[in-house]
Design a protein around this motif. Sequence first.
Motif, short mmCIF file in Angstrom:
data_model
loop_
_atom_site.label_atom_id
_atom_site.label_comp_id
_atom_site.label_asym_id
_atom_site.label_seq_id
_atom_site.Cartn_x
_atom_site.Cartn_y
_atom_site.Cartn_z
N SER A 18 -58.72 20.56 -22.24
CA SER A 18 -57.52 19.73 -22.31
C SER A 18 -57.17 19.17 -20.94
O SER A 18 -56.53 18.15 -20.83
CB SER A 18 -56.35 20.53 -22.88
N ASP A 48 -60.87 25.89 -23.91
CA ASP A 48 -59.88 24.98 -24.49
C ASP A 48 -58.92 24.47 -23.43
O ASP A 48 -58.61 23.28 -23.39
CB ASP A 48 -59.10 25.68 -25.61
N ARG A 49 -58.47 25.38 -22.58
CA ARG A 49 -57.56 24.94 -21.50
C ARG A 49 -58.27 23.99 -20.56
O ARG A 49 -57.71 22.97 -20.13
CB ARG A 49 -57.01 26.14 -20.73
#
Length: 166
Positions: free
Chosen positions: A123, A119-120
């Motif tokens: 993004s 997820d990091r």
Amino acid sequence: MTGFRDFLTRFRPAASPGRAAPGGVPADRSAELRAELAPPLALLEQAEAEARAIRERADVAAASRRREAARQAEEIVAEARAEADRVRERAADQVLRAAEDEATALLDEAEREAVAVRDRAGSRTPALAARVVALVLENLTAHLVSSAPREGHRSPGRGRPQEGGP
């Protein structure tokens, strides 16, 4: 019993009538006493025989009881060993279940961390891509600028023909 038997058998007839036997009893009385003591001696022998028979039966019964007690002890030991084996199996199962639970928990935690990292990274991907494109464009621009001819400078073979040429 032996003392009583000795007492009953120590009377002997005297060597001559009227004389005392070694036990101190007159000879004529000694035979009379022996006759009176014969039934008690027979009872004593009968009692001894019964006592031997009882002792033999008791020995046989004791041996039988010892064998039965040994058999029961072996059964108890076998049951205890079987129970110990069952307890070991249950303990091993519990340890395996605990290890599986711990491994599952660790795998779940690793999966959650992997998702968080993705997820990091997801993004940041557009920003990273934009930055990479900007750096590439800067490099291309710098390269084009450095390789472009400067004003007033002509490359040979371009523009006007030189003198003495074909």
